[in-house]
Design a protein around this motif. Structure first.
Motif, PDB file in Angstrom:
ATOM      1  N   LYS A 152       0.256  -5.210   3.039  1.00 27.71           N
ATOM      2  CA  LYS A 152      -0.271  -4.114   3.850  1.00 27.71           C
ATOM      3  C   LYS A 152       0.822  -3.650   4.811  1.00 27.71           C
ATOM      4  O   LYS A 152       1.018  -4.240   5.861  1.00 27.71           O
ATOM      5  CB  LYS A 152      -1.512  -4.559   4.618  1.00 27.71           C
ATOM      6  N   TRP A 205      -9.272  -0.333  -4.913  1.00 23.76           N
ATOM      7  CA  TRP A 205      -9.194  -1.786  -5.101  1.00 23.76           C
ATOM      8  C   TRP A 205      -9.833  -2.205  -6.419  1.00 23.76           C
ATOM      9  O   TRP A 205     -10.912  -1.746  -6.764  1.00 23.76           O
ATOM     10  CB  TRP A 205      -9.897  -2.490  -3.936  1.00 23.76           C
ATOM     11  N   ASP A 251       0.844  -1.202   0.000  1.00 17.51           N
ATOM     12  CA  ASP A 251       0.000   0.000   0.000  1.00 17.51           C
ATOM     13  C   ASP A 251       0.879   1.251   0.000  1.00 17.51           C
ATOM     14  O   ASP A 251       0.618   2.217  -0.705  1.00 17.51           O
ATOM     15  CB  ASP A 251      -0.986  -0.014   1.176  1.00 17.51           C
ATOM     16  N   SER A 273      -2.777   2.162   4.789  1.00 23.46           N
ATOM     17  CA  SER A 273      -3.387   3.334   4.157  1.00 23.46           C
ATOM     18  C   SER A 273      -4.501   2.918   3.197  1.00 23.46           C
ATOM     19  O   SER A 273      -4.566   1.778   2.753  1.00 23.46           O
ATOM     20  CB  SER A 273      -2.320   4.148   3.421  1.00 23.46           C
ATOM     21  N   GLU A 274      -5.353   3.881   2.890  1.00 18.52           N
ATOM     22  CA  GLU A 274      -6.472   3.642   1.975  1.00 18.52           C
ATOM     23  C   GLU A 274      -5.941   3.363   0.569  1.00 18.52           C
ATOM     24  O   GLU A 274      -5.038   4.060   0.100  1.00 18.52           O
ATOM     25  CB  GLU A 274      -7.377   4.881   1.924  1.00 18.52           C
TER      26      GLU A 274
END
Length: 656
Positions: free
Chosen positions: A227, A235, A193, A231-232
């Motif tokens: 991961k 997807w 991420d 964080s966002e």
């Protein structure tokens, strides 16, 4: 115009290895070094065959050593079968399964460790995850990850199943990533991420999304995301999968894919800042053999050592001396996520103290930056565990070498100044620390079995101490096999006809009276000043030896009388002069300093000051950018990989 390159640097200091170091060395004394060299000269193929049998576990032994029938597309040990991951992990399970393989220190200082047993299980589990995603032998997998145990696992897992990995440095832009995915026709991308460096979170997954959106990446069917930061991320359920989900339920054993010695282990792209990036393709067995013997000879590795190479795996140094070499010899190594200056400039020294590092390998740019940030800082830490220091990436100027030797190594640790390239896979010219005296700024002598020479533009060996082009006259196991998808570019670039079958390194060099090699810079960095050909590295070294200067980079710009003029970009140990008169005086003082050190011919026409030099996040000075700035050209190159793009405006300022 002379065809040889003139050396104007004079360095006479010599440091002998201590009797205690010689006594314990893997190659003790010059007699030991010369015996290995003689063995290689007397029976070249037999010499390399013996080393290959001694250091590599073969699933099927080789019967043919070297095939030169289709030169320069050489093949080594081709009919032998082996697996690189098996040679890095499985072979240690019976003898030292519980030994720590990796000590990982995260950016925030958190430390985790993995034993050989644990690392083997994690690699097998991830290899099974790759196979479950339909990734097979010969498929290309791009890896775009932060420094972590996971990135080593990803590379080793690819090797285990015979997939060909291509690691892209996490500082590269989505455009650079896209070029590499397309050129390799990758089937999968392994990323995270984000990465965390110097307390800052830097997104990685969005760059992968942008790269795939640029088109031409139709072969990519899987994006595996580790991961790291939580964080966002956006997807795409069609091909995205979390690392932890991919390995869930996977077995912790995985039979290795036995491959030919010549099976490509990886593609690593180089020189991509202008033009199409070159995919340097390395073999499996020959490459691994080079990593193993250099760990033993150059780093003098012992089972009790704690080895730390500070390079990112996005560069060949991180491939050879993080992911493969240390594990192939069953070593314990430190892997570091962060940067040397955060949370303060003592980070490297604190880590050496904490982990009791005994072999420390880093870049001259890092050393010079640390000198600028605290010349006496290392003395505040207990560095008594160190027994060997190394440098990599570019020639180290003698003054930085002396600081490294006296302050960091406390005048007792030999320094191995290693010359090699992405294309050579491992060290080519470097001191064997228990065998030979060392000289500040010289990479000393070729490794046993490496037939290095210096030639002129017609490929003829130069006489005496003249400078010229550095070549390697005979094929060696760890060398580049081809440029991925572009064999003609490989042939023309590395084996041009005028070099008469020798590998052209692209560096200029000279040898001193003792036969020691001194690297003078890239061939394209050679300056032609009033009919003299000068290497940039020597002028940089002269400037850096001034007590006011922390670092310097030198380029040429066209000059109507001299042909080329020397332009120097200088970083001072103190603040840049703000007053114009003071700046002019400092320029004149430094010009005279160079004239005194090297002679009037090397005197810079122009000196500019900056708080830093334009560097990639790996610490490499982007000299092409400096050439553009010196000439006053508009900068059209991709500067997204720069650590400090704001520096460019400073460096455009001419002292008047």
């Amino acid at each position: 115009m002379p065809t040889s390159i003139e050396s104007v640097l004079h360095e006479n200091r010599v440091f002998q290895p201590s009797a205690a170091f010689v006594q314990q060395a893997n190659v003790p004394g010059m007699a030991g070094y010369k015996a290995l060299c003689q063995a290689a000269e007397q029976d070249y193929e037999g010499y390399w065959a013996r080393l290959a049998r001694e250091h590599i576990l073969w699933h099927k032994p080789f019967s043919k050593v070297l095939d030169e029938s289709n030169a320069p597309f050489f093949k080594w040990f081709e009919d032998g079968e082996m697996n690189v991951s098996y040679n890095c992990l499985d072979k240690h399970l019976a003898t030292q399964a519980e030994k720590t393989a990796i000590i990982f220190e995260a950016d925030d200082g958190k430390v985790t460790q993995a034993s050989y047993r644990e690392l083997h299980a994690r690699v097998c589990q991830f290899a099974n995850a790759l196979k479950s995603r339909n990734i097979r032998k010969g498929d290309r997998v791009v890896i775009y990850m932060p420094m972590s145990i996971e990135v080593v696992v990803a590379m080793q897992a690819c090797a285990r199943i015979g997939a060909i990995h291509s690691v892209v440095f996490g500082g590269f832009s989505s455009k650079s990533l896209h070029e590499r995915i397309v050129d390799a026709q990758a089937h999968a991308v392994i990323t995270a991420d984000a990465q965390i460096r110097g307390g800052k979170e830097m997104a990685l997954k969005p760059a992968v999304d942008e790269a795939l959106a640029l088109g031409g990446c139709d072969a990519v069917h899987s994006v595996i995301v580790y991961k790291r930061a939580g964080s966002e991320v956006i997807w795409n359920a069609k091909h995205d999968v979390w690392w932890h989900d991919a390995i869930a339920g996977q077995a912790s054993t995985c039979e290795p894919e036995w491959v030919s010695a010549e099976h490509p282990l990886f593609i690593l792209y180089t020189s991509g800042s202008t033009g199409k990036p070159k995919g340097v393709q390395h073999s499996s067995a020959g490459y691994l053999l080079g990593c193993i013997v250099t760990m033993q000879w150059v780093f003098d590795y012992k089972p009790a050592d704690i080895f730390w190479c500070t390079a990112d795996v996005g560069w060949v140094t991180g491939h050879s001396y993080v992911t493969y070499g240390p594990l192939a010899i069953g070593g314990t190594e430190v892997v570091f996520e962060g940067i040397p200056t955060w949370p303060d400039a003592g980070r490297f020294w604190k880590m050496i103290q904490q982990h009791k590092v005994s072999i420390f390998y880093t870049a001259p740019t890092a050393i010079r930056s640390l000198i600028k940030l605290g010349v006496d800082l290392p003395r505040q830490y207990d560095l008594s565990s160190l027994r060997l220091l190394g440098t990599v990436g570019e020639p180290i100027n003698p003054e930085a070498w002396m600081w490294y030797y006296t302050v960091v190594g406390q005048s007792r640790c030999p320094i191995v100044d290693t010359w090699w390239q992405t294309e050579t896979g491992c060290h080519m010219i470097a001191p064997l620390p228990g065998a030979m005296p060392i000289k500040p700024g010289s990479c000393t002598l070729p490794l046993p079995g490496i037939m290095a020479a210096i030639v002129d533009e017609a490929g003829h060996e130069v006489q005496g101490q003249q400078g010229g082009f550095l070549v390697i006259k005979r094929s060696f196991p760890s060398q580049i096999r081809t440029i991925w998808g572009d064999p003609e570019r490989f042939r023309n670039g590395y084996f041009p006809e005028e070099m008469q079958g020798a590998y052209l390194a692209g560096d200029s060099s000279h040898r001193d009276a003792d036969g020691y090699f001194w690297i003078m810079g890239r061939i394209d960095d050679v300056l032609k000043v009033s009919g003299h050909r000068l290497g940039t590295m020597e002028i940089e070294s002269a400037l850096a030896s001034n007590p006011l200067v922390a670092e310097a980079a030198v380029v040429g710009k066209p000059h109507e009388i001299k042909g080329e003029a020397v332009v120097a970009f200088v970083v001072l140990k103190g603040a840049r002069p703000q007053d114009a008169a003071a700046a002019r005086q400092l320029v004149e003082d430094l010009r005279n300093w160079v004239s005194k050190e090297l002679g009037p011919i090397a005197k810079p026409e122009e000196i500019r000051f900056g708080d830093n030099l334009p560097k990639t996040r790996s610490g490499k000075i982007m000299r092409r950018l400096l050439r553009s700035i010196a000439k006053g050209d508009e900068i059209t190159q991709d500067v997204s990989t720069l650590e400090n793009p704001a520096i460019l405006e400073q460096l455009k300022e001419v002292v008047r």
